[in-house]
Design a protein around this motif. Structure first.
Motif, short mmCIF file in Angstrom:
data_model
loop_
_atom_site.label_atom_id
_atom_site.label_comp_id
_atom_site.label_asym_id
_atom_site.label_seq_id
_atom_site.Cartn_x
_atom_site.Cartn_y
_atom_site.Cartn_z
N ARG A 71 168.69 35.45 27.53
CA ARG A 71 168.17 36.60 28.29
C ARG A 71 167.01 37.27 27.56
O ARG A 71 166.04 37.70 28.17
CB ARG A 71 169.29 37.60 28.57
N ALA A 72 167.12 37.35 26.23
CA ALA A 72 166.05 37.95 25.43
C ALA A 72 164.78 37.11 25.55
O ALA A 72 163.67 37.65 25.69
CB ALA A 72 166.48 38.08 23.98
N ALA A 73 164.91 35.79 25.48
CA ALA A 73 163.74 34.91 25.61
C ALA A 73 163.09 35.08 26.98
O ALA A 73 161.86 35.19 27.08
CB ALA A 73 164.15 33.45 25.38
N CYS A 74 163.88 35.12 28.03
CA CYS A 74 163.35 35.33 29.39
C CYS A 74 162.67 36.69 29.50
O CYS A 74 161.59 36.81 30.11
CB CYS A 74 164.46 35.20 30.43
N PHE A 75 163.27 37.70 28.91
CA PHE A 75 162.72 39.05 28.89
C PHE A 75 161.32 39.03 28.27
O PHE A 75 160.37 39.60 28.82
CB PHE A 75 163.67 39.96 28.09
N LEU A 76 161.18 38.37 27.12
CA LEU A 76 159.89 38.30 26.45
C LEU A 76 158.87 37.50 27.25
O LEU A 76 157.71 37.91 27.38
CB LEU A 76 160.06 37.70 25.05
N MET A 77 159.30 36.37 27.80
CA MET A 77 158.37 35.53 28.57
C MET A 77 157.84 36.27 29.80
O MET A 77 156.65 36.15 30.13
CB MET A 77 159.03 34.22 28.97
N ARG A 120 157.14 39.22 29.93
CA ARG A 120 156.19 40.21 29.43
C ARG A 120 155.00 39.58 28.73
O ARG A 120 154.28 40.24 28.00
CB ARG A 120 156.92 41.19 28.52
N GLY A 121 154.81 38.29 28.93
CA GLY A 121 153.63 37.62 28.42
C GLY A 121 153.73 36.99 27.04
O GLY A 121 152.73 36.52 26.50
N TYR A 122 154.91 36.96 26.46
CA TYR A 122 155.09 36.30 25.17
C TYR A 122 155.37 34.81 25.41
O TYR A 122 155.94 34.43 26.43
CB TYR A 122 156.30 36.87 24.42
N ARG A 123 154.99 33.99 24.45
CA ARG A 123 155.32 32.57 24.50
C ARG A 123 156.36 32.32 23.41
O ARG A 123 156.18 32.73 22.26
CB ARG A 123 154.07 31.72 24.24
N ILE A 124 157.44 31.66 23.76
CA ILE A 124 158.49 31.36 22.79
C ILE A 124 158.09 30.09 22.04
O ILE A 124 157.95 29.03 22.64
CB ILE A 124 159.87 31.19 23.47
N GLU A 125 157.90 30.21 20.75
CA GLU A 125 157.50 29.09 19.90
C GLU A 125 158.71 28.27 19.47
O GLU A 125 158.67 27.05 19.51
CB GLU A 125 156.78 29.59 18.65
#
Length: 146
Positions: free
Chosen positions: A27-33, A35-40
């Motif tokens: 859920r945290a990863a989806c939350f960040l994505m 908002r424009g973040y890319r999960i490395e």
């Protein structure tokens, strides 16, 4: 710097706490994505410390600790990221940066606190239940000098 990505010892399996934590991290990863973040990277170990999420936004690399709780009996989830945990995260981040030279102009340490209110009827969280989730993103929760 040692790096390990052995998922077998960290897979949620049948442990409800690990399953809850894995759901919180997803859920945290989806939350960040959103908002424009890319999960490395997710759930990688450097210098013996697991980093839940490594995200990127432009030249900024963000090391994210995700804490998920079903109850606030021991305080809100973010309080679990104490000075000891912060120092361990900094050590892991330095390991990641050493292996990824030149990949970050700036770094930041964030915490995402996930609270879940159970509607599943029991004391144990059940994946897929209709629980209510609340995520709090603590941007720049600490820095490498704290």
């Amino acid at each position: 710097m040692s790096r390990s990505s052995d998922k077998s010892s960290h897979s949620p399996g049948n442990d409800p706490r690990r399953s809850l934590g894995a759901e919180g991290e997803e859920r945290a990863a989806c939350f960040l994505m959103r908002r424009g973040y890319r999960i490395e990277e997710r759930n990688v170990r450097y210098n013996g410390v697991e980093i839940d999420l490594i995200a990127r936004r432009g030249a900024l690399v963000i090391f994210v600790e995700v804490k998920t709780r079903r109850t606030t009996r021991f305080g809100p989830p973010e309080l679990a990221v104490d000075r000891h945990k912060q120092a361990r995260m900094v050590r892991a981040a330095l390991g990641w940066l050493h292996q990824h030279r030149g990949s970050a102009a700036k770094i930041r340490f964030d915490v995402i606190a996930c609270s879940v209110q159970g509607n599943s009827g029991g004391k144990t969280w059940v994946a897929g239940s209709r629980d209510q989730w609340k995520l709090s993103h603590l941007v720049a929760a600490f820095d490498a000098g704290d």
